[in-house]
Design an enzyme around this catalytic site. Structure first.
Site, PDB file in Angstrom:
ATOM      1  N   CYS A  76      22.116  22.249 -53.634  1.00  0.00           N
ATOM      2  CA  CYS A  76      22.970  23.225 -52.947  1.00  0.00           C
ATOM      3  C   CYS A  76      22.198  23.716 -51.725  1.00  0.00           C
ATOM      4  O   CYS A  76      21.097  24.263 -51.880  1.00  0.00           O
ATOM      5  CB  CYS A  76      23.255  24.373 -53.907  1.00  0.00           C
ATOM      6  SG  CYS A  76      24.211  25.728 -53.213  1.00  0.00           S
ATOM      7  N   CYS A 186      26.391  20.991 -46.565  1.00  0.00           N
ATOM      8  CA  CYS A 186      26.812  21.544 -47.863  1.00  0.00           C
ATOM      9  C   CYS A 186      27.075  20.341 -48.761  1.00  0.00           C
ATOM     10  O   CYS A 186      27.700  19.363 -48.322  1.00  0.00           O
ATOM     11  CB  CYS A 186      28.081  22.362 -47.669  1.00  0.00           C
ATOM     12  SG  CYS A 186      28.898  22.836 -49.213  1.00  0.00           S
TER      13      CYS A 186
HETATM   14  N1  DGL Z   1      27.313  22.974 -52.546  1.00  0.00           N
HETATM   15  C1  DGL Z   1      26.975  24.245 -51.973  1.00  0.00           C
HETATM   16  C2  DGL Z   1      26.075  24.049 -50.764  1.00  0.00           C
HETATM   17  O1  DGL Z   1      25.546  22.977 -50.579  1.00  0.00           O
HETATM   18  C3  DGL Z   1      28.195  25.035 -51.755  1.00  0.00           C
HETATM   19  C4  DGL Z   1      27.912  26.460 -51.432  1.00  0.00           C
HETATM   20  C5  DGL Z   1      28.924  27.458 -51.850  1.00  0.00           C
HETATM   21  O2  DGL Z   1      29.177  27.581 -53.049  1.00  0.00           O
HETATM   22  O3  DGL Z   1      29.417  28.153 -50.958  1.00  0.00           O
HETATM   23  O4  DGL Z   1      25.836  24.926 -49.988  1.00  0.00           O
END
Ligand code: DGL
Length: 265
Positions: A76, A186
């Site tokens: 993440c 993301c």
């Molecule tokens: N997969 C997360 C990232 O890479 C998503 C973030 C979120 O939940 O806003 O930032």
């Protein structure tokens, strides 16, 4: 009894997007056991304060450690840019994080303009600011918050009209400024690649950090003598999610060896 090398690689994300990283890791290291935690109940992390992101990252880390992880992948960008320094200081286990691939984009751009699509939490983080301040000042970076995208993905609406509308709204201004690289900052966004490419056409390169993260996991496991060397080639790939399992099941339908369970977490 399991030896340390047979213990799983622990992976967490605010939701199901980090499975894009799990897929890269699984492809490169198919003999590794894995355990993935999707904190979908608390997604998106991107709009939360740094303290909230740190607190959730601590909870996820402790869950994975208690379930025997030998290394933790923070799959993440938002949790990495806001919490990995805290995690590294406070837990005695190797952490691999993920950050937007703006460096390769800035080194390869021909037009001098690159776009980055990421969450507010990532773009506002100190770590991201530090990374961008080290780039060539002549590079024009268009930062765009992908507001709403994570929620749509979490709800299985990847191919919805709403998604197309938002993506055009975020990508078209980048194209107007002649950007030739778009960085997906993301881990949910690689699932949008075909749609983004349709908007940009073939002249824009879209990059993410998934493959680089998988290589980094391999290199750290190798360095620390933690690669699974067991002769038992049957691996366990366990996924826990604290929300409805159906979207995750659809994402992993080609991976017959994955076990998905709801967890009240
Ligand atoms: N997969 C997360 C990232 O890479 C998503 C973030 C979120 O939940 O806003 O930032």
């Amino acid at each position: 009894m399991k030896t340390i090398t047979q213990q799983p690689i622990g992976i967490f994300d605010s939701g199901i997007g980090g499975t894009s990283i799990w897929k890269e890791i699984h492809q490169l290291l198919p003999e590794e056991n894995t355990i993935y935690l999707s904190d979908s109940k608390n997604a998106p992390y991107g709009q939360k304060s740094t303290q909230e992101i740190v607190d959730l990252s601590i909870k996820n880390t402790e869950f994975l450690i208690n379930n025997g992880a030998k290394i933790i992948v923070v799959a993440c960008n938002t949790a990495t840019t806001n919490a990995i320094q805290y995690l590294r200081r406070n837990y005695n286990i190797p952490f691999i994080g993920i950050e937007p691939a703006i460096k390769p984009a800035s080194l390869n751009t021909k037009t001098g303009t690159i776009g980055i699509l990421a969450t507010k939490g990532t773009l506002n983080s100190i770590l991201f600011e530090e990374t961008t301040s080290n780039l060539n000042e002549e590079i024009n970076i268009i930062e765009q918050v992908g507001e709403g995208l994570v929620e749509l993905i979490e709800n299985g609406k990847i191919y919805s009209e709403e998604m197309t509308f938002l993506l055009k709204r975020y990508i078209n201004p980048m194209l107007e400024q002649k950007c030739d690289y778009i960085v997906l900052g993301c881990t949910h966004y690689p699932y949008l690649l075909p749609q983004i490419q349709k908007i940009t056409g073939d002249n824009v390169k879209i990059i993410d950090s998934g493959e680089a993260v998988a290589k980094q996991v391999k290199s750290i496991l190798l360095q620390r003598d933690l690669l699974n060397n067991s002769s038992n080639k049957q691996t366990n790939n366990i996924f826990y999610i604290n929300k409805d399992t159906s979207v995750l099941e659809a994402m992993l339908k080609d991976y017959k060896n994955s076990e998905i369970s709801y967890l009240d977490f």
